[in-house]
Design a protein around this motif. Structure first.
Motif, PDB file in Angstrom:
ATOM      1  N   SER A  90       0.925  -1.200  -0.099  1.00 46.20           N
ATOM      2  CA  SER A  90       0.065   0.065  -0.010  1.00 46.20           C
ATOM      3  C   SER A  90       0.850   1.305  -0.071  1.00 46.20           C
ATOM      4  O   SER A  90       0.531   2.252  -0.713  1.00 46.20           O
ATOM      5  N   TRP A  91       2.139   1.188   0.650  1.00 46.43           N
ATOM      6  CA  TRP A  91       2.799   2.293   0.565  1.00 46.43           C
ATOM      7  C   TRP A  91       3.528   2.558  -0.894  1.00 46.43           C
ATOM      8  O   TRP A  91       3.553   3.742  -1.205  1.00 46.43           O
ATOM      9  N   LEU A  92       3.702   1.508  -1.435  1.00 47.65           N
ATOM     10  CA  LEU A  92       4.338   1.694  -2.946  1.00 47.65           C
ATOM     11  C   LEU A  92       3.019   2.017  -3.690  1.00 47.65           C
ATOM     12  O   LEU A  92       3.186   2.779  -4.615  1.00 47.65           O
ATOM     13  N   TYR A  93       2.059   1.802  -3.664  1.00 49.67           N
ATOM     14  CA  TYR A  93       0.763   2.082  -4.421  1.00 49.67           C
ATOM     15  C   TYR A  93       0.637   3.343  -4.183  1.00 49.67           C
ATOM     16  O   TYR A  93       0.316   4.166  -5.008  1.00 49.67           O
ATOM     17  N   GLN A 113      -5.931   2.345   5.376  1.00 53.42           N
ATOM     18  CA  GLN A 113      -7.285   2.083   5.872  1.00 53.42           C
ATOM     19  C   GLN A 113      -7.931   1.125   4.851  1.00 53.42           C
ATOM     20  O   GLN A 113      -8.545   0.017   5.446  1.00 53.42           O
ATOM     21  N   LEU A 114      -7.882   1.458   3.779  1.00 56.79           N
ATOM     22  CA  LEU A 114      -8.353   0.402   2.665  1.00 56.79           C
ATOM     23  C   LEU A 114      -7.908  -0.687   2.749  1.00 56.79           C
ATOM     24  O   LEU A 114      -8.578  -1.637   2.411  1.00 56.79           O
ATOM     25  N   SER A 115      -6.434  -0.605   2.678  1.00 57.44           N
ATOM     26  CA  SER A 115      -5.752  -1.685   2.611  1.00 57.44           C
ATOM     27  C   SER A 115      -6.145  -2.678   3.853  1.00 57.44           C
ATOM     28  O   SER A 115      -6.043  -3.835   3.904  1.00 57.44           O
ATOM     29  N   LEU A 147      -8.565  -0.455  -7.311  1.00 53.12           N
ATOM     30  CA  LEU A 147      -7.370  -0.243  -8.041  1.00 53.12           C
ATOM     31  C   LEU A 147      -6.201  -0.978  -7.183  1.00 53.12           C
ATOM     32  O   LEU A 147      -5.285  -1.490  -7.802  1.00 53.12           O
ATOM     33  N   LEU A 148      -6.487  -0.864  -5.953  1.00 53.07           N
ATOM     34  CA  LEU A 148      -5.426  -1.517  -5.029  1.00 53.07           C
ATOM     35  C   LEU A 148      -5.450  -2.731  -4.892  1.00 53.07           C
ATOM     36  O   LEU A 148      -4.221  -3.424  -5.102  1.00 53.07           O
ATOM     37  N   SER A 172      -2.363  -7.770  -7.000  1.00 44.71           N
ATOM     38  CA  SER A 172      -2.585  -8.856  -7.232  1.00 44.71           C
ATOM     39  C   SER A 172      -1.982  -9.340  -8.695  1.00 44.71           C
ATOM     40  O   SER A 172      -1.993 -10.326  -9.305  1.00 44.71           O
ATOM     41  N   ALA A 173      -1.450  -8.303  -9.413  1.00 42.88           N
ATOM     42  CA  ALA A 173      -0.860  -8.127 -10.548  1.00 42.88           C
ATOM     43  C   ALA A 173       0.454  -8.955 -10.767  1.00 42.88           C
ATOM     44  O   ALA A 173       1.004  -9.301  -9.778  1.00 42.88           O
TER      45      ALA A 173
END
Lengths: 139, 266
Positions: free
Chosen positions: A18-21, B28-30, B61-62, B67-68
């Motif tokens: 998530s940091w990288l995102y 938070q979403l993560s 998008l996250l 998962s890519a």
């Protein structure tokens, strides 16, 4: 590169992914904002009858905020999941339809354009129906 | 006018779809998907997300990001990035982790990097880095045709030693501006043959550089187009003598084009 340069700012309070995102997203958005993304769709006016002005007076601001709430609710009700994402990225973040097509991995022939056209049509119809209901109630 | 109405409508939709104070952060979403959020926060965020297109889109998008899988064209560049990130990780996390691993079987670099857990985080795969790269390529619209290592900017990291005889005084632009500057200006330095100018992002990544024999340098239109309202940029100038030796250098300057308030309705 940005992640590499900012690695010391990673405090371990969130997941690496998530940091990288966050970094990647921010970089992409900065780049896209520097480039106009508004030239890829010929448009008709969509929100006829809803106050979409600039909110330069308190009354107009209230009208505008009310309209924004209505539009968000209508979008939520009328659009399917992919249409919502395409609409949000295109209108909320100024991302071009070509980029959205690739970002969301859309494989239909005309990509995000098909979704934006159908989303606009559904939203326009939902607004008309909402207005008709309002007029019937008030009138 | 119909064109004005469409522009106003665009601005309205942008504002209507902008993140609100109630919107969740990416962390938070993560945390919502892996149950790492404390319960009161989780309930509030869950309630908000069910009705918020913005947060729903961000989650989509996250998830796609996490998962890519790396494409064949992206593997070389992703490996290069992860190798450098691993090196940085090791510098930051220090010798303790290294010594705790001493004597153990040496794992592949990518497994060592991504099996490193931080305060409840779960390991990510190299795919996240590959997708970070892929997202940038999608946005930049630059297909990756080879996997050569990108060159590091010479100013990243430690500043090279320079024997300065004087500081170079800058005339502008600095501070908040009404509009994007057309040129960069400074005071001439004695014995200077050329000046080298560097324009940078706030993290010192080079955006553009140029040279001039005068005490000013015009910004090309393509560079001006990247100076957007609200975004701070840095720049500096160095004076060089006829042999190319740096003889003076300015302090790093910071400027930003102010964000204009919306025009009143007609």
């Amino acid at each position: 590169m940005k992640a590499y340069l900012n690695l010391k700012s990673f405090r371990g309070e969130s997941k690496v992914s998530s940091w990288l995102y966050s970094i990647t997203r921010s970089e992409c958005m900065n780049f896209l904002k520097a480039r106009s993304a508004r030239s890829d769709l010929v448009e008709e006016e969509l929100l006829e009858g809803l106050p979409a002005g600039d909110g330069s007076s308190p009354d107009r601001l209230l009208e505008r905020e009310g309209s924004a709430r209505i539009v968000r609710a209508l979008l939520d009700q009328a659009l399917d999941e992919i249409e919502k994402r395409v609409f949000t990225l295109h209108y909320g973040d100024d991302i071009t339809l070509e980029v959205i097509t690739r970002l969301l991995g859309l494989e239909n022939r005309s990509g995000a354009k098909a979704y934006i056209v159908s989303a606009r049509r559904k939203l326009s119809r939902a607004i008309r129906e909402w207005k008709a209901r309002e007029q019937a109630l008030n009138g | 006018m119909k064109g004005d109405a469409i522009v106003r409508e665009r601005e309205f939709l942008k504002a209507a779809l902008a993140p609100s104070d109630a919107c969740a952060t990416i962390e938070q979403l993560s945390g919502l998907s892996d149950a790492s959020l404390p319960e009161p926060v989780r309930a509030r965020i869950s309630g908000h997300v069910t009705t918020c297109q913005r947060c729903q889109t961000e989650i989509a998008l996250l998830k796609k990001f996490e998962s890519a899988a790396a494409g064949p064209d992206e593997e070389g560049a992703a490996s290069w990035i992860t190798a450098r990130l691993e090196r940085q990780f090791e510098q930051i996390t220090g010798a303790a982790r290294a010594s705790s691993q001493a004597g153990k079987e040496r794992k592949p670099w990518w497994r060592r990097l991504f099996s490193f857990r931080l305060l409840g985080s779960r390991p990510v795969t190299a795919a996240a880095f590959a997708l970070a790269l892929a997202m940038l390529l999608i946005v930049l619209n630059l297909p990756l045709r080879n996997t050569r290592e990108p060159a590091l900017s010479p100013d990243v990291g430690l500043t090279p030693p320079v024997f300065r005889s004087d500081a170079l005084a800058v005339l502008g632009p600095t501070g908040d501006l009404e509009e994007a500057p057309t040129e960069l200006r400074w005071q001439p330095a004695p014995d200077a043959a050329t000046y080298s100018v560097q324009l940078m992002e706030v993290d010192r990544v080079e955006l553009w550089k140029g040279e001039s024999s005068k005490s000013s340098l015009s910004l090309p239109p393509a560079v001006r187009a990247r100076i957007v309202p609200g975004k701070a940029l840095l720049w500096k100038v160095e004076a060089r003598d006829a042999s190319g030796r740096t003889i003076a250098r300015s302090e790093i300057q910071r400027f930003r084009v102010a964000i204009r308030p919306p025009r009143p309705a007609k």
